[in-house]
Design a protein around this motif. Structure first.
Motif, PDB file in Angstrom:
ATOM      1  N   ILE A   2       1.839  -5.027  -6.796  1.00 19.44           N
ATOM      2  CA  ILE A   2       2.536  -3.752  -6.944  1.00 19.44           C
ATOM      3  C   ILE A   2       1.495  -2.637  -6.878  1.00 19.44           C
ATOM      4  O   ILE A   2       0.403  -2.767  -7.442  1.00 19.44           O
ATOM      5  N   THR A   3       1.815  -1.561  -6.185  1.00 19.28           N
ATOM      6  CA  THR A   3       0.878  -0.444  -6.080  1.00 19.28           C
ATOM      7  C   THR A   3       1.566   0.860  -6.478  1.00 19.28           C
ATOM      8  O   THR A   3       2.784   0.991  -6.376  1.00 19.28           O
ATOM      9  N   ILE A   4       0.733   1.778  -6.922  1.00 19.31           N
ATOM     10  CA  ILE A   4       1.178   3.154  -7.144  1.00 19.31           C
ATOM     11  C   ILE A   4       0.198   4.057  -6.418  1.00 19.31           C
ATOM     12  O   ILE A   4      -1.019   3.909  -6.572  1.00 19.31           O
ATOM     13  N   GLU A  55      -3.491   2.612  -7.069  1.00 16.79           N
ATOM     14  CA  GLU A  55      -3.586   1.652  -8.158  1.00 16.79           C
ATOM     15  C   GLU A  55      -2.926   0.346  -7.731  1.00 16.79           C
ATOM     16  O   GLU A  55      -1.810   0.360  -7.213  1.00 16.79           O
ATOM     17  N   ARG A  56      -3.640  -0.771  -7.958  1.00 17.23           N
ATOM     18  CA  ARG A  56      -3.127  -2.081  -7.550  1.00 17.23           C
ATOM     19  C   ARG A  56      -2.976  -2.958  -8.790  1.00 17.23           C
ATOM     20  O   ARG A  56      -3.922  -3.108  -9.560  1.00 17.23           O
ATOM     21  N   THR A  91       5.712   4.132  -5.787  1.00 19.20           N
ATOM     22  CA  THR A  91       5.513   2.755  -6.226  1.00 19.20           C
ATOM     23  C   THR A  91       5.963   1.846  -5.092  1.00 19.20           C
ATOM     24  O   THR A  91       7.046   2.042  -4.533  1.00 19.20           O
ATOM     25  N   SER A  92       5.119   0.862  -4.757  1.00 21.78           N
ATOM     26  CA  SER A  92       5.392   0.025  -3.586  1.00 21.78           C
ATOM     27  C   SER A  92       5.001  -1.424  -3.861  1.00 21.78           C
ATOM     28  O   SER A  92       4.269  -1.721  -4.799  1.00 21.78           O
ATOM     29  N   ARG A  93       5.469  -2.289  -3.001  1.00 27.41           N
ATOM     30  CA  ARG A  93       4.997  -3.666  -2.969  1.00 27.41           C
ATOM     31  C   ARG A  93       4.014  -3.745  -1.807  1.00 27.41           C
ATOM     32  O   ARG A  93       4.362  -3.416  -0.673  1.00 27.41           O
ATOM     33  N   GLU A  94       2.789  -4.150  -2.104  1.00 27.61           N
ATOM     34  CA  GLU A  94       1.743  -4.177  -1.069  1.00 27.61           C
ATOM     35  C   GLU A  94       2.098  -5.199   0.005  1.00 27.61           C
ATOM     36  O   GLU A  94       2.468  -6.336  -0.296  1.00 27.61           O
TER      37      GLU A  94
END
Length: 100
Positions: A2-4, A55-56, A91-94
């Motif tokens: 998950i990333t921001i 951010e990971r 906010t994403s899924r890498e």
């Protein structure tokens, strides 16, 4: 993963305060958050008031622990009065990452 991604604009004259507050978060992440895989801070070359974080997190639980941490609360306490506009958060899924 998950990333921001966050885009943060400080009011003019408060760039050092914002950078220092972000660096305090990064130092805490390095020392205390093993499931935060990466915490990157950038400052725009064209406009030093603009900061970007990437951010990971290993998973959503790690992201939630980070976001609810005392250091993040302290950061926002410092940052809120010197923000120039809203913080943009994505906010994403890498999907892919290349590291060298």
């Amino acid at each position: 993963m998950i990333t921001i991604t966050a885009v943060i604009r400080a009011k003019s004259g408060h760039e050092t305060t914002m950078r220092d507050a972000l660096m305090a978060v990064a130092e805490n992440v390095a020392a205390n958050e093993p499931d935060t895989i990466g915490f990157f801070i950038s400052q725009s070359e064209e406009d030093p008031c603009v900061f970007t974080t990437y951010e990971r997190f290993a998973d959503k639980a790690a992201m939630d622990r980070h976001n609810s941490s005392a250091v993040v609360a302290t950061f926002f306490g410092i940052a809120k009065p010197i923000l120039d506009g809203e913080v943009t958060l994505v906010t994403s899924r890498e999907v892919s990452a290349t590291m060298r």
